[in-house]
Scaffold this motif. Sequence first.
Motif, PDB file in Angstrom:
ATOM      1  N   LYS A 183       0.827  -1.212   0.000  1.00  0.00           N
ATOM      2  CA  LYS A 183       0.000   0.000   0.000  1.00  0.00           C
ATOM      3  C   LYS A 183       0.861   1.262   0.000  1.00  0.00           C
ATOM      4  O   LYS A 183       1.977   1.265   0.526  1.00  0.00           O
ATOM      5  N   THR A 184       0.311   2.301  -0.586  1.00  0.00           N
ATOM      6  CA  THR A 184       0.937   3.622  -0.570  1.00  0.00           C
ATOM      7  C   THR A 184      -0.109   4.668  -0.223  1.00  0.00           C
ATOM      8  O   THR A 184      -1.307   4.398  -0.239  1.00  0.00           O
ATOM      9  N   PHE A 185       0.353   5.866   0.130  1.00  0.00           N
ATOM     10  CA  PHE A 185      -0.569   6.980   0.333  1.00  0.00           C
ATOM     11  C   PHE A 185       0.035   8.256  -0.245  1.00  0.00           C
ATOM     12  O   PHE A 185       1.242   8.312  -0.495  1.00  0.00           O
ATOM     13  N   GLU A 186      -0.802   9.227  -0.466  1.00  0.00           N
ATOM     14  CA  GLU A 186      -0.370  10.465  -1.114  1.00  0.00           C
ATOM     15  C   GLU A 186       0.357  11.393  -0.148  1.00  0.00           C
ATOM     16  O   GLU A 186      -0.069  11.572   0.986  1.00  0.00           O
ATOM     17  N   ALA A 187       1.449  11.969  -0.629  1.00  0.00           N
ATOM     18  CA  ALA A 187       2.080  13.102   0.049  1.00  0.00           C
ATOM     19  C   ALA A 187       1.558  14.362  -0.632  1.00  0.00           C
ATOM     20  O   ALA A 187       1.656  14.507  -1.848  1.00  0.00           O
ATOM     21  N   ILE A 188       0.963  15.251   0.159  1.00  0.00           N
ATOM     22  CA  ILE A 188       0.241  16.407  -0.387  1.00  0.00           C
ATOM     23  C   ILE A 188       1.083  17.678  -0.298  1.00  0.00           C
ATOM     24  O   ILE A 188       1.797  17.911   0.683  1.00  0.00           O
ATOM     25  N   ASP A 189       0.972  18.496  -1.328  1.00  0.00           N
ATOM     26  CA  ASP A 189       1.564  19.828  -1.338  1.00  0.00           C
ATOM     27  C   ASP A 189       0.515  20.810  -0.811  1.00  0.00           C
ATOM     28  O   ASP A 189      -0.496  21.056  -1.480  1.00  0.00           O
ATOM     29  N   PRO A 190       0.699  21.371   0.397  1.00  0.00           N
ATOM     30  CA  PRO A 190      -0.341  22.245   0.962  1.00  0.00           C
ATOM     31  C   PRO A 190      -0.490  23.574   0.239  1.00  0.00           C
ATOM     32  O   PRO A 190      -1.448  24.307   0.473  1.00  0.00           O
ATOM     33  N   ARG A 191       0.408  23.883  -0.671  1.00  0.00           N
ATOM     34  CA  ARG A 191       0.266  25.104  -1.475  1.00  0.00           C
ATOM     35  C   ARG A 191      -0.880  24.966  -2.464  1.00  0.00           C
ATOM     36  O   ARG A 191      -1.490  25.954  -2.875  1.00  0.00           O
ATOM     37  N   THR A 192      -1.143  23.709  -2.859  1.00  0.00           N
ATOM     38  CA  THR A 192      -2.165  23.471  -3.882  1.00  0.00           C
ATOM     39  C   THR A 192      -3.248  22.500  -3.434  1.00  0.00           C
ATOM     40  O   THR A 192      -4.321  22.452  -4.026  1.00  0.00           O
ATOM     41  N   GLY A 193      -2.951  21.698  -2.398  1.00  0.00           N
ATOM     42  CA  GLY A 193      -3.865  20.640  -1.979  1.00  0.00           C
ATOM     43  C   GLY A 193      -3.772  19.409  -2.858  1.00  0.00           C
ATOM     44  O   GLY A 193      -4.571  18.482  -2.722  1.00  0.00           O
ATOM     45  N   GLU A 194      -2.788  19.387  -3.751  1.00  0.00           N
ATOM     46  CA  GLU A 194      -2.638  18.269  -4.685  1.00  0.00           C
ATOM     47  C   GLU A 194      -1.474  17.368  -4.285  1.00  0.00           C
ATOM     48  O   GLU A 194      -0.572  17.777  -3.558  1.00  0.00           O
ATOM     49  N   ALA A 195      -1.510  16.131  -4.776  1.00  0.00           N
ATOM     50  CA  ALA A 195      -0.470  15.149  -4.439  1.00  0.00           C
ATOM     51  C   ALA A 195       0.845  15.507  -5.119  1.00  0.00           C
ATOM     52  O   ALA A 195       0.879  15.926  -6.272  1.00  0.00           O
ATOM     53  N   ILE A 196       1.948  15.347  -4.374  1.00  0.00           N
ATOM     54  CA  ILE A 196       3.287  15.517  -4.929  1.00  0.00           C
ATOM     55  C   ILE A 196       3.773  14.167  -5.445  1.00  0.00           C
ATOM     56  O   ILE A 196       4.350  14.039  -6.506  1.00  0.00           O
ATOM     57  N   THR A 197       3.567  13.150  -4.612  1.00  0.00           N
ATOM     58  CA  THR A 197       4.018  11.799  -4.928  1.00  0.00           C
ATOM     59  C   THR A 197       3.237  10.838  -4.040  1.00  0.00           C
ATOM     60  O   THR A 197       2.374  11.262  -3.262  1.00  0.00           O
ATOM     61  N   ARG A 198       3.540   9.561  -4.134  1.00  0.00           N
ATOM     62  CA  ARG A 198       2.982   8.553  -3.226  1.00  0.00           C
ATOM     63  C   ARG A 198       4.129   7.918  -2.448  1.00  0.00           C
ATOM     64  O   ARG A 198       5.222   7.713  -3.003  1.00  0.00           O
ATOM     65  N   VAL A 199       3.892   7.634  -1.173  1.00  0.00           N
ATOM     66  CA  VAL A 199       4.913   6.999  -0.349  1.00  0.00           C
ATOM     67  C   VAL A 199       4.366   5.684   0.213  1.00  0.00           C
ATOM     68  O   VAL A 199       3.149   5.513   0.359  1.00  0.00           O
ATOM     69  N   SER A 200       5.268   4.766   0.506  1.00  0.00           N
ATOM     70  CA  SER A 200       4.863   3.468   1.050  1.00  0.00           C
ATOM     71  C   SER A 200       4.177   3.648   2.401  1.00  0.00           C
ATOM     72  O   SER A 200       4.605   4.460   3.224  1.00  0.00           O
ATOM     73  N   GLU A 201       3.131   2.868   2.607  1.00  0.00           N
ATOM     74  CA  GLU A 201       2.364   2.951   3.852  1.00  0.00           C
ATOM     75  C   GLU A 201       2.696   1.764   4.750  1.00  0.00           C
ATOM     76  O   GLU A 201       2.309   0.630   4.486  1.00  0.00           O
ATOM     77  N   GLY A 202       3.451   2.036   5.820  1.00  0.00           N
ATOM     78  CA  GLY A 202       3.817   0.995   6.770  1.00  0.00           C
ATOM     79  C   GLY A 202       2.659   0.678   7.711  1.00  0.00           C
ATOM     80  O   GLY A 202       1.840   1.532   8.032  1.00  0.00           O
ATOM     81  N   ASP A 203       2.613  -0.571   8.133  1.00  0.00           N
ATOM     82  CA  ASP A 203       1.571  -1.062   9.046  1.00  0.00           C
ATOM     83  C   ASP A 203       2.257  -1.894  10.126  1.00  0.00           C
ATOM     84  O   ASP A 203       3.478  -1.896  10.237  1.00  0.00           O
ATOM     85  N   LYS A 204       1.467  -2.630  10.880  1.00  0.00           N
ATOM     86  CA  LYS A 204       2.011  -3.421  11.989  1.00  0.00           C
ATOM     87  C   LYS A 204       3.111  -4.375  11.523  1.00  0.00           C
ATOM     88  O   LYS A 204       4.148  -4.518  12.183  1.00  0.00           O
ATOM     89  N   GLU A 205       2.908  -5.029  10.387  1.00  0.00           N
ATOM     90  CA  GLU A 205       3.915  -5.974   9.892  1.00  0.00           C
ATOM     91  C   GLU A 205       5.234  -5.283   9.575  1.00  0.00           C
ATOM     92  O   GLU A 205       6.312  -5.838   9.810  1.00  0.00           O
ATOM     93  N   ASP A 206       5.153  -4.073   9.059  1.00  0.00           N
ATOM     94  CA  ASP A 206       6.376  -3.325   8.741  1.00  0.00           C
ATOM     95  C   ASP A 206       7.075  -2.853  10.013  1.00  0.00           C
ATOM     96  O   ASP A 206       8.306  -2.864  10.090  1.00  0.00           O
ATOM     97  N   ILE A 207       6.280  -2.440  10.999  1.00  0.00           N
ATOM     98  CA  ILE A 207       6.857  -2.076  12.296  1.00  0.00           C
ATOM     99  C   ILE A 207       7.554  -3.287  12.909  1.00  0.00           C
ATOM    100  O   ILE A 207       8.667  -3.174  13.461  1.00  0.00           O
ATOM    101  N   ASP A 208       6.944  -4.464  12.798  1.00  0.00           N
ATOM    102  CA  ASP A 208       7.570  -5.692  13.307  1.00  0.00           C
ATOM    103  C   ASP A 208       8.936  -5.909  12.670  1.00  0.00           C
ATOM    104  O   ASP A 208       9.914  -6.260  13.351  1.00  0.00           O
ATOM    105  N   LEU A 209       9.017  -5.724  11.353  1.00  0.00           N
ATOM    106  CA  LEU A 209      10.286  -5.912  10.647  1.00  0.00           C
ATOM    107  C   LEU A 209      11.318  -4.872  11.087  1.00  0.00           C
ATOM    108  O   LEU A 209      12.498  -5.192  11.276  1.00  0.00           O
ATOM    109  N   ALA A 210      10.869  -3.631  11.244  1.00  0.00           N
ATOM    110  CA  ALA A 210      11.781  -2.562  11.666  1.00  0.00           C
ATOM    111  C   ALA A 210      12.283  -2.802  13.087  1.00  0.00           C
ATOM    112  O   ALA A 210      13.465  -2.594  13.388  1.00  0.00           O
ATOM    113  N   VAL A 211      11.379  -3.240  13.964  1.00  0.00           N
ATOM    114  CA  VAL A 211      11.768  -3.515  15.352  1.00  0.00           C
ATOM    115  C   VAL A 211      12.734  -4.700  15.404  1.00  0.00           C
ATOM    116  O   VAL A 211      13.717  -4.691  16.161  1.00  0.00           O
ATOM    117  N   LYS A 212      12.477  -5.698  14.584  1.00  0.00           N
ATOM    118  CA  LYS A 212      13.378  -6.854  14.528  1.00  0.00           C
ATOM    119  C   LYS A 212      14.785  -6.408  14.114  1.00  0.00           C
ATOM    120  O   LYS A 212      15.795  -6.849  14.692  1.00  0.00           O
TER     121      LYS A 212
END
Length: 504
Positions: A39-68
Amino acid sequence: MASEYNGSSKASESVFKIPPIKFTKLFINGKFVDSVSGKTFEAIDPRTGEAITRVSEGDKEDIDLAVKAARQAFDHGPWPRMSGSERGMIMMKFADLIEKNVEELAALDAINGGKLFSHCKAMDIPGAARNLRYYAGAADKIHGTVLKLSKGFQGYTLREPIGVVGSIIPWNFPAIMFFMKAGPALAAGCSMVVKPAEQTPLSALYYAYLAKLAGLPDGVLNVVNGFGETAGAAISSHMDIDKVTFTGSTEVGRKIMAAAAASNLKPVSLELGGKSPLLIFEDADIDQAVNIAFNAIFYNKGEICVASSRVYVQEGIYQTFVKKLVEKANAWVIGDPFDPRVNQGPQTDKKQFEKILSYIEHGKREGATLLTGGKRLGSKGFYIEPAIFTDVKEDMTIAKEEIFGPVMSLMKFKTMEEAIKRANNTTYGLAAGVITKNLNVANTVSRSIRAGIIWLNCYTAFDVDCPYGGYKMSGFGREFGLDALNQYLQIKSIVTPIHDSPWH
């Protein structure tokens, strides 16, 4: 209210050539990776309210990997086992790389957070590097103490890194907040999992890349983009995280504290909301007082925990103060954060923008007088004119609740005793300001107000050597200074008998 408002990206790019965005994935164990879910989510430019890009969306499983990865780096890796001077040298190199890339980092916080590019370039990013250097210099000065104990024993203490740190940071100062936590934690020898705010993840990912270049071992610094209710909650409740540090709202702070207690009873440090008072006495230099009061709430478009949103002015200078305040508001320039003429950019995101506008409507409905500002600017982006309210009562919503935006509540007082009582009439206790030439007044008021930092004849005068944190519902624990370093260290006592001691 002056406006150079232009919500178009073309106008922005004519002022500054925005570099391409390089890093949008998660950073785990020294590598940029996609989230487990994809999954990804939008990174927004507040000057326009429009998306700049999309970034990966971490969840519990990703936190588990990072903590490991962080757990492995702490339990078996070189970082906590290095000498303090070795850690310090890598941190110094990290700071050098931040300064080398200052323009690109400043641009990311401007397009992702609506912050003034000039301020980020001159203050925020150099401040992040300065923070790293301060704690790099402290890394080889972590000492225990030798104890002379009774009845033929001797003892000493060790100060050891606390372990894996979960750091949840807000969106208003992405650079400062990142290193406010990472500086002391890394110096202590801890490993980290950082969750940047979902509104402003872009610069945090760049810092992860620079950390790798500087020589930070894999797994020591991990960055997981994501949302508070998923990734943030996973950090707070994780059994393999040894400490959580959080800056943000009191409401979320409560949830983090409850989750930490319900899991492995990990210690928590919280820097939370504020409704900070600024007390201006009638002997003050009025021009200086107006400048301090204005910048103390409208700096960074009011998106600052310590903002002096409650301004109390002694009645003898009140009318003159108000007149000069309006003059300053009329000269305030709102517009594109890349334009060097601009004083205020857009609010960070749509949710915060709408929240601020709703508070302004609350103020009008409850009977406060909107002296100036308070309107949306343009049809694109999240620009708001700074609002100044007079005739504000203590029980009004705008006087009690943290707005986290450019809204000033202006009130008058008669005596010092009244001012102190009203300043303390809040559930918060983060900061306060006092403007007076009278030393007795300054000392009495600063000792009487229940807040973690008091500024006399100045405001937002932060320094990495000056501890900062809250009383009451503004949280506990301290950022900056060696007090912050101590929060990432455990004290271990070691005791042995001295059988042949002459004192036995």
